[in-house]
Design a protein around this motif. Structure first.
Motif, PDB file in Angstrom:
ATOM      1  N   VAL A 191     -10.191  -0.776   2.621  1.00  0.00           N
ATOM      2  CA  VAL A 191      -8.995  -1.720   2.739  1.00  0.00           C
ATOM      3  C   VAL A 191      -9.309  -3.178   2.677  1.00  0.00           C
TER       4      VAL A 191
ATOM      5  N   THR B 276     -10.094  -4.542  -0.782  1.00  0.00           N
ATOM      6  CA  THR B 276      -9.059  -4.635  -1.536  1.00  0.00           C
ATOM      7  C   THR B 276      -8.545  -6.222  -2.132  1.00  0.00           C
TER       8      THR B 276
ATOM      9  N   HIS C 201      -4.431   3.917   0.416  1.00  0.00           N
ATOM     10  CA  HIS C 201      -6.014   4.150   1.256  1.00  0.00           C
ATOM     11  C   HIS C 201      -5.457   5.246   2.340  1.00  0.00           C
TER      12      HIS C 201
ATOM     13  N   ASP D  52       0.705  -1.296   0.036  1.00  0.00           N
ATOM     14  CA  ASP D  52       0.051   0.029  -0.041  1.00  0.00           C
ATOM     15  C   ASP D  52       0.888   1.340   0.063  1.00  0.00           C
TER      16      ASP D  52
ATOM     17  N   TYR E  30      -2.308   0.473  -4.866  1.00  0.00           N
ATOM     18  CA  TYR E  30      -3.556   0.907  -3.787  1.00  0.00           C
ATOM     19  C   TYR E  30      -2.816   1.628  -2.701  1.00  0.00           C
TER      20      TYR E  30
END
Length: 465
Positions: A208, A211, A230, A158, A228
């Motif tokens: 989250v 995902t 977040h 992430d 990604y």
């Protein structure tokens, strides 16, 4: 590869401050990398999505100046495409029909909870080699479930939170189409991100948990997995979850409350992101500096005081003609017309340094265009019996005065000296008579703008009372 980001709100309500920050960061990331920013409206929740909410999102984006390169795309207009991909997964054995009734699912979860297990679909309709499936019940419209991998982990780096790993054993077989054939949210998102070539998905950390399911679906489709990022949640001034009383209102409410879009954008940019100690910067500068590596993974805290400070800064810097157009509209809504009155730009120039919002500015200058209501407490405090004769004498001087700020200032100082008073003892009652209250910029500057006739008329109205 061209960077492609997206903002994908659901039109079930207004564009709130958290959504606006997500849009800003996604927009800035695309601009930073000379990429493309896509606007997508995720309107599959037919019961709650409204045209008014769609318009509120578009209005908010336009007011903030967050222009998109493609879109807006509407998921409800892409139903045929989603159904085609669902059929592809069924044909490839990567999805299956599930005939469980609502009652069966409820009983399944109830039993699991009684046994101390995590409630989840138990895979009874999932086809496996050597497994016998139940008889297909009559009168049940099946849902379509995705065959989630049974083992292994979903791992992604992430861009805000660092590496995240979720065991596939924690995930059950996601419903990707309801019994009426309508595709579900998580599935539509996957198809859209894939077909729109989204390279970075920047969104709130409430996603989250979605995902790993979306990554598994993308892998099943043979699609490129985006990166990604977040973003952490935003807390209110009091450290609690953001609510309507401290910021979780429509972005357009900030417009109505008198904030400039550049102030809101500058404030949002610093809400969870930083560039050293820089507090005030343009959006061009922000896009040049922006990087997800400087976004904090911890919750950001909304600070109304700082937003007001920034708004005051931008009001002081704004073009006077632009401010005058805005203030004229705000005053008109309050029934105050400015077209034949004192030059509004000159009045704004006198007042804007002390205004935190455009509404405050409009309220402050309204007395130039209508007779003010005199504050009774201020009148009692400042226009006392001993000062009234001084005001009568000053009035007589002003009647014969050539009306310039220097002359007015000199006349007031003469009244102060002649009566052995301090300046405020004369200026404050004059201020109450002219403006209706005890707060204003320099009273000689106010009277210069207001004009001789109106200034004397307001003094006379109090002195004759």
């Amino acid at each position: 590869m061209t960077v492609r980001t997206r903002f994908a709100p659901s039109p079930t309500g207004f564009l709130h401050i958290g959504g606006a920050r997500t849009a800003l960061f996604s927009w800035a990331y695309a601009r930073k990398h000379a990429g493309e920013f896509v606007l997508r409206i995720e309107d599959t929740d037919v019961a709650r999505s409204t045209p008014e909410a769609v318009q509120a999102i578009l209005d908010g984006m336009n007011w903030l100046g967050l222009s998109w390169d493609e879109g807006p795309f509407y998921q409800m207009q892409r139903m045929d495409q989603y159904k085609r991909v669902i059929q592809q997964l069924l044909d490839e054995g990567k999805a299956y029909l599930c005939y469980c009734s609502r009652e069966e699912l409820d009983a399944m979860r109830e039993q699991q909870m009684q046994e101390g297990k995590k409630p989840r679909y138990d895979g009874r309709w999932r086809p496996e080699a050597g497994k016998s499936l139940p008889a297909v019940p009559a009168g049940v419209d099946p849902v379509v479930r995705f065959k989630n991998p049974l083992t292994g982990n979903v791992v992604w780096d992430d861009l805000v939170k660092g590496q995240i790993s979720i065991a596939n054993e924690e995930l059950d077989d996601l419903i990707i189409a309801r019994g009426d054939g309508t595709p579900t949210y998580n599935f539509c998102v996957v198809v859209d991100d894939w077909e729109m070539g989204i390279t970075q998905v920047i969104r709130g950390d409430d996603h989250v948990n979605n995902t790993p399911r979306q990554i598994n679906l993308l892998q099943a489709l043979g699609a490129q997995i985006p990166q990604y990022a977040h973003l952490s949640m935003i807390l209110g001034d009091d450290g609690q979850k953001l609510s309507k009383r401290h910021g979780a209102v429509s972005v357009m409410q900030y417009h109505e409350d008198g904030y400039l879009p550049e102030a809101v954008l500058n404030y949002l940019a610093r809400l969870g992101w930083s560039h050293g100690d820089d507090e005030i910067f343009s959006m061009a500068q922000f896009c040049e500096w922006f990087g997800l590596d400087h976004v904090t993974p911890s919750a950001a805290q909304f600070n109304t005081e700082k937003l007001n400070w920034l708004n005051n800064h931008y009001i002081k810097q704004a073009d006077l003609a632009r401010l005058a157009e805005d203030i004229a509209q705000r005053l008109a809504l309050a029934g105050v017309q400015v077209h034949e009155g004192v030059d509004l730009q000159g009045v704004i120039a006198l007042y804007r340094d002390r205004a935190q919002t455009l509404n405050q500015l409009a309220d402050s200058v309204a007395y130039f265009y209508r007779k003010p209501e005199v504050d009774a407490a201020a009148q009692e405090k400042h226009i006392t019996a001993d000062i009234v004769p001084v005001m009568h004498a000053l009035f007589a001087v002003l009647e014969g005065l050539e009306w310039t700020q220097d002359n007015l200032h000199h006349a007031i100082e003469q009244a102060v000296t002649a009566n052995a008073l301090k300046f405020p003892k004369v200026a404050m009652p004059l201020r109450v008579m002219i403006t209706g209250g005890a707060q204003s910029p320099s009273i000689d500057a106010v009277m210069t703008l207001l004009g001789k006739s109106e200034s004397l008329a307001r003094m006379q109205a109090i002195l004759r009372a």
